[in-house]
Design a protein around this motif. Structure first.
Motif, mmCIF file in Angstrom:
data_model
loop_
_atom_site.group_PDB
_atom_site.id
_atom_site.type_symbol
_atom_site.label_atom_id
_atom_site.label_comp_id
_atom_site.label_asym_id
_atom_site.label_seq_id
_atom_site.Cartn_x
_atom_site.Cartn_y
_atom_site.Cartn_z
ATOM 1 N N UNK A 81 -3.692 15.670 -53.513
ATOM 2 C CA UNK A 81 -4.741 16.675 -53.665
ATOM 3 C C UNK A 81 -5.817 16.169 -54.618
ATOM 4 N N UNK A 82 -7.069 16.312 -54.206
ATOM 5 C CA UNK A 82 -8.178 15.864 -55.032
ATOM 6 C C UNK A 82 -8.543 14.409 -54.849
ATOM 7 N N UNK A 83 -7.875 13.713 -53.939
ATOM 8 C CA UNK A 83 -8.208 12.325 -53.611
ATOM 9 C C UNK A 83 -8.815 12.280 -52.215
ATOM 10 N N UNK A 84 -10.005 11.721 -52.104
ATOM 11 C CA UNK A 84 -10.694 11.683 -50.814
ATOM 12 C C UNK A 84 -9.933 10.816 -49.821
ATOM 13 N N UNK A 85 -9.922 11.195 -48.552
ATOM 14 C CA UNK A 85 -9.246 10.378 -47.539
ATOM 15 C C UNK A 85 -10.029 9.109 -47.257
ATOM 16 N N UNK A 86 -9.362 8.129 -46.693
ATOM 17 C CA UNK A 86 -10.016 6.858 -46.379
ATOM 18 C C UNK A 86 -11.114 7.037 -45.345
ATOM 19 N N UNK A 87 -11.048 8.118 -44.553
ATOM 20 C CA UNK A 87 -12.087 8.364 -43.549
ATOM 21 C C UNK A 87 -13.234 9.218 -44.098
ATOM 22 N N UNK A 104 -7.275 18.653 -57.266
ATOM 23 C CA UNK A 104 -7.222 19.946 -56.573
ATOM 24 C C UNK A 104 -7.635 19.866 -55.111
ATOM 25 N N UNK A 105 -8.864 19.391 -54.839
ATOM 26 C CA UNK A 105 -9.368 19.487 -53.472
ATOM 27 C C UNK A 105 -10.484 18.490 -53.212
ATOM 28 N N UNK A 259 1.292 21.806 -44.579
ATOM 29 C CA UNK A 259 1.986 22.790 -45.422
ATOM 30 C C UNK A 259 2.314 22.282 -46.815
ATOM 31 N N UNK A 260 2.174 20.989 -47.062
ATOM 32 C CA UNK A 260 2.534 20.454 -48.370
ATOM 33 C C UNK A 260 1.292 19.948 -49.099
ATOM 34 N N UNK A 261 1.321 20.019 -50.422
ATOM 35 C CA UNK A 261 0.176 19.622 -51.234
ATOM 36 C C UNK A 261 -0.243 18.185 -50.926
ATOM 37 N N UNK A 262 -1.538 17.988 -50.801
ATOM 38 C CA UNK A 262 -2.079 16.682 -50.461
ATOM 39 C C UNK A 262 -2.162 16.417 -48.982
ATOM 40 N N UNK A 307 -11.705 21.653 -46.009
ATOM 41 C CA UNK A 307 -11.181 21.496 -47.355
ATOM 42 C C UNK A 307 -9.787 20.886 -47.293
ATOM 43 N N UNK A 308 -9.603 19.809 -48.035
ATOM 44 C CA UNK A 308 -8.310 19.123 -48.101
ATOM 45 C C UNK A 308 -7.689 19.423 -49.459
#
Length: 309
Positions: A81-87, A104-105, A259-262, A307-308
């Protein structure tokens, strides 16, 4: 020596200055793609139209050269959570803002100004193709029992390919996706938990090229988001798509996958304008509604958010 089509490497990095190579590397900027297609030399062939005393072809001159690239990427968050995806850079190059709240997001939303461009490297068994100044469009695709995807189409400036080895891609930042199921995914429209088969959100970017004296560029000049989704029909007293199409009311739509964080991706469309239902579908004897809609802005750049968390 035979070139093997399966030996592909894709690197993608945001540009600090439009059209200036930011030198993407395999360690930091590799992209894990599906159905990658590359059209390296799009443009026009201008006939010379010479006057000659005999018949025959007169040759052409290639102009307005640019590249088109299409591919899919699995919609799977970074796992933290709070880390941008590689895409994330791919969405930024599709006229979207990226907002990170540490721990967080990460949130993406459309923007009307300050569009960012990118450079794409494509390696095909030793041949290196480079495209600068790339901008594009994306469609979010979610379908029951399948993997959610981001379908991209980019346009960039042409450069001549070279025969040179590229960096080895590091793809560990791309996490294994979760399948769209009842356990992993929820959907509601106007607070009603309808049974969803599939949904797509097309960002609707108008991507144009400009080849003038003193300028060669790709621009996003407009956008008009389109939403399509198919749900199982219910009693009209529960949800009436015909009344919704006639009404001035815009409905909120929410889809949550994970359903799970991150690993949670939430697509929210606050103001969905339902359009005329075009048909009814018979799916194994059950009635389903294929519906069309538009995502409307309220104050601007708020048609939707991804929102991730």
């Amino acid at each position: 020596m035979t070139k093997l089509f399966r030996k592909k490497i894709v690197l993608f990095k945001m540009e600090d200055t439009y059209g200036v190579d930011p030198n993407p590397t395999g360690a930091a900027n590799a992209i894990l793609t599906k159905d990658f297609k590359f059209m390296p030399m799009e443009g026009n062939d201008v006939n010379r139209d010479l006057e000659q005393p005999y018949m025959g072809s007169q040759g052409t001159v290639a102009t307005e050269l640019h590249a088109k690239i299409t591919f899919d990427v699995e919609l799977s968050p970074s796992g933290t959570a709070g880390t941008a995806p590689a895409w994330g850079p791919l969405l930024r190059a599709c006229a979207m803002a990226e907002t990170i709240v540490a721990g967080t997001s990460v949130t993406y939303n459309p923007v009307s100004d300050g569009h960012e461009s990118a450079t794409l490297y494509f390696g095909l068994d030793g041949t290196k193709y480079v495209t600068h100044g790339a901008l594009g469009n994306v469609t979010f695709m979610v379908e029951a029992s399948g993997v959610p995807y981001l379908k991209f189409e980019f346009t960039g400036l042409f450069t001549e390919p070279t025969e040179i080895a590229m960096d080895t891609p590091v793809l560990t930042a791309f996490k294994k996706p979760q399948v769209v199921t009842k356990a992993n995914t929820t959907f509601d429209l106007n607070g009603i938990a309808l049974i969803l088969r599939k949904l797509s959100l097309n960002a609707g970017n108008s991507v144009d090229t400009s080849f003038l004296i003193g300028e060669e560029a790709v621009d996003i000049t407009d956008k008009e988001e389109a939403v399509e989704f198919t749900v199982k029909a219910v009693a009209l007293t529960t949800f009436d798509p015909y009344a919704a199409a006639l009404s001035d009311d815009d409905l909120p739509l929410t889809l949550v996958h994970g359903t799970t964080a991150g690993r949670i991706a939430t697509l929210e469309i606050p103001n969905l304008e339902i359009q005329r239902p075009s048909s009814l579908e018979d799916v194994n004897g059950k009635v389903e509604w294929p519906l069309r809609a538009q995502a409307l802005p309220t104050s601007g750049n708020d048609q939707w958010t991804l929102t991730l968390t």
